[in-house]
Design a protein around this motif. Structure first.
Motif, short mmCIF file in Angstrom:
data_model
loop_
_atom_site.label_atom_id
_atom_site.label_comp_id
_atom_site.label_asym_id
_atom_site.label_seq_id
_atom_site.Cartn_x
_atom_site.Cartn_y
_atom_site.Cartn_z
N ILE A 48 40.80 35.06 29.32
CA ILE A 48 40.47 35.29 30.82
C ILE A 48 41.58 35.83 31.68
O ILE A 48 41.40 37.03 32.20
CB ILE A 48 39.59 34.13 31.39
CG1 ILE A 48 38.24 33.50 31.01
CG2 ILE A 48 39.70 34.34 33.24
CD1 ILE A 48 37.73 32.20 31.30
N TYR B 258 41.62 39.89 32.54
CA TYR B 258 41.84 40.21 33.96
C TYR B 258 42.86 41.01 34.33
O TYR B 258 42.66 42.35 35.04
CB TYR B 258 41.83 39.00 34.99
CG TYR B 258 41.87 39.41 36.26
CD1 TYR B 258 40.67 39.74 36.84
CD2 TYR B 258 43.03 39.57 36.96
CE1 TYR B 258 40.82 40.20 38.32
CE2 TYR B 258 43.14 39.88 38.25
CZ TYR B 258 42.00 40.11 39.13
OH TYR B 258 42.12 40.85 40.33
N PRO C 32 37.48 40.01 31.91
CA PRO C 32 36.86 38.68 31.57
C PRO C 32 35.31 38.94 31.05
O PRO C 32 35.00 38.06 30.04
CB PRO C 32 37.18 37.58 32.68
CG PRO C 32 38.12 38.16 33.28
CD PRO C 32 38.16 39.68 33.23
N VAL C 33 34.53 39.58 31.81
CA VAL C 33 33.12 39.79 31.54
C VAL C 33 33.16 40.68 29.98
O VAL C 33 32.33 40.21 29.23
CB VAL C 33 32.62 40.92 32.58
CG1 VAL C 33 31.23 41.07 32.05
CG2 VAL C 33 32.44 40.19 33.69
N GLY D 18 39.49 44.32 38.28
CA GLY D 18 39.89 43.43 37.62
C GLY D 18 39.06 42.49 36.86
O GLY D 18 38.79 42.08 35.59
N GLY D 19 37.96 42.20 37.43
CA GLY D 19 36.83 41.29 36.88
C GLY D 19 36.04 41.48 35.93
O GLY D 19 35.70 40.78 35.16
#
Length: 138
Positions: free
Chosen positions: A48, A52, A20-21, A16-17
């Motif tokens: 964000i 995510y 946002p990246v 999931g992270g």
């Protein structure tokens, strides 16, 4: 808890992270290429959280393809509908596409074409690899 549900949440939390990246990279590129590009704090927060959740669902839904009891069309349909719903919702909530019927229709057509082209390639690749492995096994 059902092992598939556990796998869905496990995969979602692992990957999931990345959402946002990716959003951060896109916004950094836009900042460098678009004159007077700026975002408010609420726009950044929304991006964000929504990206995510998008990445979480995208990673988690890969479990649909591993449910042995499901035929391939059912797993593909569930996967497609889950991804489509998350993508269109994310794009609309962030106003990356306007909430207009024609735009959503164009988005839908492009999304569906891309999805089925990618899955066609994956299917043909897996089938060819299986054939080769079966030939080696005798």
């Amino acid at each position: 808890m059902n092992r598939y549900v556990k796998s869905f949440f496990h995969r979602g939390m692992l990957f999931g992270g990345f959402g946002p990246v990716v959003a951060g990279i896109v916004y950094a590129i836009l900042e460098r290429t678009v004159a007077d590009f700026s975002l408010s704090g609420s726009q950044v927060l929304l991006a964000i959280v929504s990206t995510y959740l998008l990445a979480f669902v995208q990673a988690g839904t890969s479990v649909f393809n591993q449910i042995d009891e499901w035929p391939l069309p059912k797993s593909l349909l569930c996967h497609f509908l889950s991804l489509y719903a998350m993508y269109v919702l994310t794009y609309l909530v962030n106003t990356w596409i306007p909430f207009q019927a024609e735009v959503v229709l164009i988005f839908t057509a492009i999304f569906a074409a891309g999805y089925f082209v990618i899955w066609g390639i994956v299917y043909l690749t897996v089938r060819a690899t299986s054939r080769r492995l079966n030939q080696k096994l005798g």
